[in-house]
Design a protein around this motif. Structure first.
Motif, PDB file in Angstrom:
ATOM      1  N   GLY A  26      -1.958   7.036   4.316  1.00  0.00           N
ATOM      2  CA  GLY A  26      -2.128   5.646   4.717  1.00  0.00           C
ATOM      3  C   GLY A  26      -1.074   4.632   4.360  1.00  0.00           C
ATOM      4  N   SER A  27      -0.920   4.315   3.125  1.00  0.00           N
ATOM      5  CA  SER A  27      -0.060   3.196   2.734  1.00  0.00           C
ATOM      6  C   SER A  27       1.404   3.583   2.574  1.00  0.00           C
ATOM      7  N   THR A  28       1.777   4.803   2.938  1.00  0.00           N
ATOM      8  CA  THR A  28       3.159   5.228   2.702  1.00  0.00           C
ATOM      9  C   THR A  28       4.074   4.958   3.891  1.00  0.00           C
ATOM     10  N   LEU A  29       3.537   4.522   5.021  1.00  0.00           N
ATOM     11  CA  LEU A  29       4.348   4.213   6.191  1.00  0.00           C
ATOM     12  C   LEU A  29       4.924   2.809   6.049  1.00  0.00           C
ATOM     13  N   SER A  30       6.245   2.699   6.124  1.00  0.00           N
ATOM     14  CA  SER A  30       6.894   1.395   6.019  1.00  0.00           C
ATOM     15  C   SER A  30       8.130   1.363   6.902  1.00  0.00           C
ATOM     16  N   ASP A  31       8.741   0.203   7.026  1.00  0.00           N
ATOM     17  CA  ASP A  31       9.972   0.046   7.796  1.00  0.00           C
ATOM     18  C   ASP A  31      11.211   0.348   6.963  1.00  0.00           C
ATOM     19  N   ASP A  32      11.035   0.642   5.698  1.00  0.00           N
ATOM     20  CA  ASP A  32      12.150   0.893   4.784  1.00  0.00           C
ATOM     21  C   ASP A  32      12.664   2.322   4.979  1.00  0.00           C
ATOM     22  N   PRO A  33      13.897   2.493   5.501  1.00  0.00           N
ATOM     23  CA  PRO A  33      14.422   3.841   5.735  1.00  0.00           C
ATOM     24  C   PRO A  33      14.635   4.649   4.456  1.00  0.00           C
ATOM     25  N   ASP A  34      14.679   3.973   3.307  1.00  0.00           N
ATOM     26  CA  ASP A  34      14.841   4.675   2.031  1.00  0.00           C
ATOM     27  C   ASP A  34      13.513   5.177   1.472  1.00  0.00           C
ATOM     28  N   ARG A  35      12.409   4.824   2.136  1.00  0.00           N
ATOM     29  CA  ARG A  35      11.083   5.255   1.691  1.00  0.00           C
ATOM     30  C   ARG A  35      10.351   5.965   2.831  1.00  0.00           C
ATOM     31  N   PRO A  36      10.667   7.233   3.053  1.00  0.00           N
ATOM     32  CA  PRO A  36       9.968   7.945   4.138  1.00  0.00           C
ATOM     33  C   PRO A  36       8.482   8.096   3.812  1.00  0.00           C
ATOM     34  N   PRO A  37       7.646   8.202   4.833  1.00  0.00           N
ATOM     35  CA  PRO A  37       6.208   8.338   4.581  1.00  0.00           C
ATOM     36  C   PRO A  37       5.866   9.705   3.989  1.00  0.00           C
ATOM     37  N   VAL A  38       4.765   9.738   3.280  1.00  0.00           N
ATOM     38  CA  VAL A  38       4.229  10.998   2.760  1.00  0.00           C
ATOM     39  C   VAL A  38       3.385  11.609   3.869  1.00  0.00           C
ATOM     40  N   GLU A  39       3.651  12.867   4.185  1.00  0.00           N
ATOM     41  CA  GLU A  39       2.969  13.535   5.277  1.00  0.00           C
ATOM     42  C   GLU A  39       1.949  14.546   4.746  1.00  0.00           C
ATOM     43  N   ASN A  40       0.724  14.453   5.266  1.00  0.00           N
ATOM     44  CA  ASN A  40      -0.301  15.455   4.962  1.00  0.00           C
ATOM     45  C   ASN A  40      -0.162  16.661   5.872  1.00  0.00           C
ATOM     46  N   PHE A  41       0.262  16.409   7.115  1.00  0.00           N
ATOM     47  CA  PHE A  41       0.297  17.466   8.121  1.00  0.00           C
ATOM     48  C   PHE A  41       1.325  17.116   9.182  1.00  0.00           C
ATOM     49  N   VAL A  42       2.115  18.090   9.608  1.00  0.00           N
ATOM     50  CA  VAL A  42       3.050  17.945  10.720  1.00  0.00           C
ATOM     51  C   VAL A  42       2.756  19.089  11.694  1.00  0.00           C
TER      52      VAL A  42
END
Length: 106
Positions: A26-42
């Protein structure tokens, strides 16, 4: 009513990030390219494959969500695979809404 079991309806969802079906924490998606989101599943399957599966199973009320840029082609492919069967969200505005409706968004 006693003895009546309510029916649960599955609402399919295709979350797109960078054109790929993903489940993101949830809260890991951002516009900051230095902070990629945490993925549960791809997913290994394409968005269109998921949409075709949902169409084959006659699942209604589903949606495609574009999480950030780079998802337009994948979203349009999913809508084409299940015309009239999926809603669309994420980055939709009065200028581009007709494009997605014409592509099959419900």
């Amino acid at each position: 009513l006693l003895g009546v079991i309510p029916m649960t309806r599955f609402r399919p969802c295709i979350d797109l990030h960078a054109g790929v079906v993903k489940q993101i924490v949830g809260s890991t998606l951002s516009d900051d390219p230095d902070r990629p989101p945490v993925e549960n599943f791809v997913a290994k399957r394409s968005p269109a494959e998921f949409a075709a599966l949902y169409a084959q199973a006659q699942l209604e009320g589903g949606h495609v969500i574009m999480l950030g840029p780079g998802n337009e082609a994948s979203a349009l492919a999913a809508l084409a695979a299940y015309p009239g069967g999926l809603q669309i969200g994420g980055g939709i505005n009065p200028q581009n809404a007709t494009r997605y409706l014409d592509a099959g968004a419900s």
